[in-house]
Design a protein around this motif. Structure first.
Motif, PDB file in Angstrom:
ATOM      1  N   VAL A 166       5.015  -9.379  -2.929  1.00 55.93           N
ATOM      2  CA  VAL A 166       5.921  -8.445  -2.269  1.00 55.93           C
ATOM      3  C   VAL A 166       6.476  -9.306  -1.276  1.00 55.93           C
ATOM      4  O   VAL A 166       6.231 -10.270  -0.740  1.00 55.93           O
ATOM      5  CB  VAL A 166       5.059  -7.249  -1.972  1.00 55.93           C
ATOM      6  CG1 VAL A 166       4.705  -6.382  -3.117  1.00 55.93           C
ATOM      7  CG2 VAL A 166       4.085  -7.612  -1.124  1.00 55.93           C
ATOM      8  N   ALA A 167       7.689  -8.878  -0.824  1.00 52.60           N
ATOM      9  CA  ALA A 167       8.430  -9.224   0.312  1.00 52.60           C
ATOM     10  C   ALA A 167       8.732  -8.234   1.404  1.00 52.60           C
ATOM     11  O   ALA A 167       9.140  -6.773   0.859  1.00 52.60           O
ATOM     12  CB  ALA A 167       9.909  -9.769  -0.007  1.00 52.60           C
ATOM     13  N   GLU A 225       0.552   0.115  -1.656  1.00 52.37           N
ATOM     14  CA  GLU A 225       0.761   1.425  -2.366  1.00 52.37           C
ATOM     15  C   GLU A 225       2.159   1.347  -3.372  1.00 52.37           C
ATOM     16  O   GLU A 225       3.237   1.174  -2.531  1.00 52.37           O
ATOM     17  CB  GLU A 225       1.103   2.499  -1.217  1.00 52.37           C
ATOM     18  CG  GLU A 225      -0.058   2.651  -0.301  1.00 52.37           C
ATOM     19  CD  GLU A 225       0.304   3.665   0.897  1.00 52.37           C
ATOM     20  OE1 GLU A 225      -0.812   3.959   1.802  1.00 52.37           O
ATOM     21  OE2 GLU A 225       1.457   4.153   1.020  1.00 52.37           O
ATOM     22  N   ILE A 226       2.235   1.934  -4.302  1.00 54.15           N
ATOM     23  CA  ILE A 226       3.280   1.700  -5.015  1.00 54.15           C
ATOM     24  C   ILE A 226       3.493   3.464  -5.816  1.00 54.15           C
ATOM     25  O   ILE A 226       2.646   3.991  -6.398  1.00 54.15           O
ATOM     26  CB  ILE A 226       3.200   0.922  -6.334  1.00 54.15           C
ATOM     27  CG1 ILE A 226       2.911  -0.390  -5.811  1.00 54.15           C
ATOM     28  CG2 ILE A 226       4.462   1.005  -7.091  1.00 54.15           C
ATOM     29  CD1 ILE A 226       2.727  -1.441  -7.092  1.00 54.15           C
ATOM     30  N   TYR A 227       4.826   3.996  -5.401  1.00 49.89           N
ATOM     31  CA  TYR A 227       5.072   5.229  -5.890  1.00 49.89           C
ATOM     32  C   TYR A 227       6.234   5.179  -6.776  1.00 49.89           C
ATOM     33  O   TYR A 227       7.047   4.276  -6.411  1.00 49.89           O
ATOM     34  CB  TYR A 227       5.607   6.095  -4.484  1.00 49.89           C
ATOM     35  CG  TYR A 227       4.293   6.244  -3.534  1.00 49.89           C
ATOM     36  CD1 TYR A 227       3.343   7.057  -3.803  1.00 49.89           C
ATOM     37  CD2 TYR A 227       4.235   5.486  -2.587  1.00 49.89           C
ATOM     38  CE1 TYR A 227       2.263   7.502  -2.892  1.00 49.89           C
ATOM     39  CE2 TYR A 227       3.144   5.398  -1.591  1.00 49.89           C
ATOM     40  CZ  TYR A 227       2.154   6.522  -1.560  1.00 49.89           C
ATOM     41  OH  TYR A 227       1.260   6.422  -0.868  1.00 49.89           O
ATOM     42  N   LEU A 235       2.959   0.828   8.945  1.00 45.31           N
ATOM     43  CA  LEU A 235       3.461   0.924   7.788  1.00 45.31           C
ATOM     44  C   LEU A 235       4.562  -0.037   7.481  1.00 45.31           C
ATOM     45  O   LEU A 235       5.424  -0.311   8.296  1.00 45.31           O
ATOM     46  CB  LEU A 235       3.924   2.185   7.436  1.00 45.31           C
ATOM     47  CG  LEU A 235       3.078   3.387   7.384  1.00 45.31           C
ATOM     48  CD1 LEU A 235       3.947   4.806   7.627  1.00 45.31           C
ATOM     49  CD2 LEU A 235       1.964   3.333   6.409  1.00 45.31           C
ATOM     50  N   VAL A 236       4.655  -0.862   6.381  1.00 52.21           N
ATOM     51  CA  VAL A 236       5.532  -2.203   6.178  1.00 52.21           C
ATOM     52  C   VAL A 236       6.416  -1.844   4.816  1.00 52.21           C
ATOM     53  O   VAL A 236       5.608  -1.920   3.687  1.00 52.21           O
ATOM     54  CB  VAL A 236       4.666  -3.381   6.094  1.00 52.21           C
ATOM     55  CG1 VAL A 236       5.850  -4.292   6.070  1.00 52.21           C
ATOM     56  CG2 VAL A 236       3.871  -3.636   7.406  1.00 52.21           C
ATOM     57  N   ARG A 282       4.971  -0.021  -0.413  1.00 51.81           N
ATOM     58  CA  ARG A 282       4.482  -0.407   1.022  1.00 51.81           C
ATOM     59  C   ARG A 282       3.015  -0.957   1.272  1.00 51.81           C
ATOM     60  O   ARG A 282       2.234  -0.523   0.561  1.00 51.81           O
ATOM     61  CB  ARG A 282       4.996   0.545   2.079  1.00 51.81           C
ATOM     62  CG  ARG A 282       4.132   1.934   1.891  1.00 51.81           C
ATOM     63  CD  ARG A 282       4.494   2.876   2.987  1.00 51.81           C
ATOM     64  NE  ARG A 282       3.590   3.845   3.066  1.00 51.81           N
ATOM     65  CZ  ARG A 282       3.702   4.876   3.547  1.00 51.81           C
ATOM     66  NH1 ARG A 282       4.922   5.115   4.180  1.00 51.81           N
ATOM     67  NH2 ARG A 282       2.803   5.979   3.778  1.00 51.81           N
ATOM     68  N   PHE A 283       3.079  -1.801   2.261  1.00 49.56           N
ATOM     69  CA  PHE A 283       1.611  -1.895   2.778  1.00 49.56           C
ATOM     70  C   PHE A 283       1.248  -0.837   3.919  1.00 49.56           C
ATOM     71  O   PHE A 283       2.000  -0.405   4.983  1.00 49.56           O
ATOM     72  CB  PHE A 283       1.527  -3.230   3.745  1.00 49.56           C
ATOM     73  CG  PHE A 283       1.406  -4.529   2.604  1.00 49.56           C
ATOM     74  CD1 PHE A 283       0.275  -4.242   1.615  1.00 49.56           C
ATOM     75  CD2 PHE A 283       2.129  -5.680   2.958  1.00 49.56           C
ATOM     76  CE1 PHE A 283       0.028  -5.442   0.739  1.00 49.56           C
ATOM     77  CE2 PHE A 283       1.906  -6.431   2.036  1.00 49.56           C
ATOM     78  CZ  PHE A 283       0.941  -6.549   0.960  1.00 49.56           C
TER      79      PHE A 283
END
Lengths: 143, 143
Positions: free
Chosen positions: A83-84, B96-98, B129-130, B45-46
């Motif tokens: 991921v980026a 996390e992937i939505y 949160l990234v 996101r992370f």
């Protein structure tokens, strides 16, 4: 039937139930141990990479080729999530999962990994490796 | 058959081949667009979390319950990978992937997510949160 006989019969039945329960517990433990051991042995880490902005396209092309080849041809390379950061596409993080550290040692000697390292050596500005433990993975079957 | 007739016939055949090719290209584009759109829409996101060391076990229990419930009952929650730094188990990162941002907005109003937030509010020392873009995912079928 005397009282003694009844007690003796009950004791026998109790012993049988106990033995059966013990066997079930032993079976469950035996079956679950390999799966637990597999997860415990996994080598998991983040590779945190800063890429030269002028070579970002070439870098991601080389990275994707490396990831896809490794997962396809190496038994011990389980998954890569690359991921980026949205705010800075040159900040890249890869979540890497190998079956164990032996699988990783094999991986870094493969032709596709060596080709990747050679290709990107002047594209990568910095690399930080962070060893991890998995807390949990939850996902839809196709993800 | 005159030369003119022959040319006319060849032109007709060429037009047919061209039409057929055009239809095939259109079909491929139509079929592949939804998949591409799906990936493009994903919200990734992370969540980078620092946890109170004294409440680490309670925190990971609550986190795992939240992740497993969300993936099981919510269509738009695709995957969670939660990991902890080996050198500091209180430093936790969740990938996390939505399905899309609407799925995320639905998620944060669910009873299981609200319960998690309430449970961990005094366990989490910091949260960053990234937002991310996926570069690529490569994995074995069962990972």
């Amino acid at each position: 039937m005397t009282v003694c006989n009844l007690i003796s019969k009950l004791q026998l039945r109790f012993t049988k139930v106990l033995s059966f329960g013990f066997c079930i517990i032993l079976l469950v433990l035996t079956l679950s141990t390999p799966a637990l051991a597999q997860e415990r042995d996994q080598m998991v880490r983040f590779a945190k990479i800063k890429v030269d902005p002028l070579q970002l396209v070439e870098y991601t092309t080389a990275l994707k080729e490396q990831m896809e080849t490794a997962v396809r041809v190496e038994q011990g390379v389980l998954s890569y999530h690359a991921v980026a950061d949205k705010s800075d596409p040159t900040t890249i993080t890869i979540l890497e999962i190998y079956a164990d550290s032996a699988a990783y040692q094999t991986h870094i000697l493969t032709p596709h990994f060596l080709k990747y390292k050679e290709t990107v050596k002047d594209m990568v500005k910095s690399l930080e490796l962070v060893d991890l433990n998995i807390i949990g993975i939850a996902k839809k079957p196709d993800h």
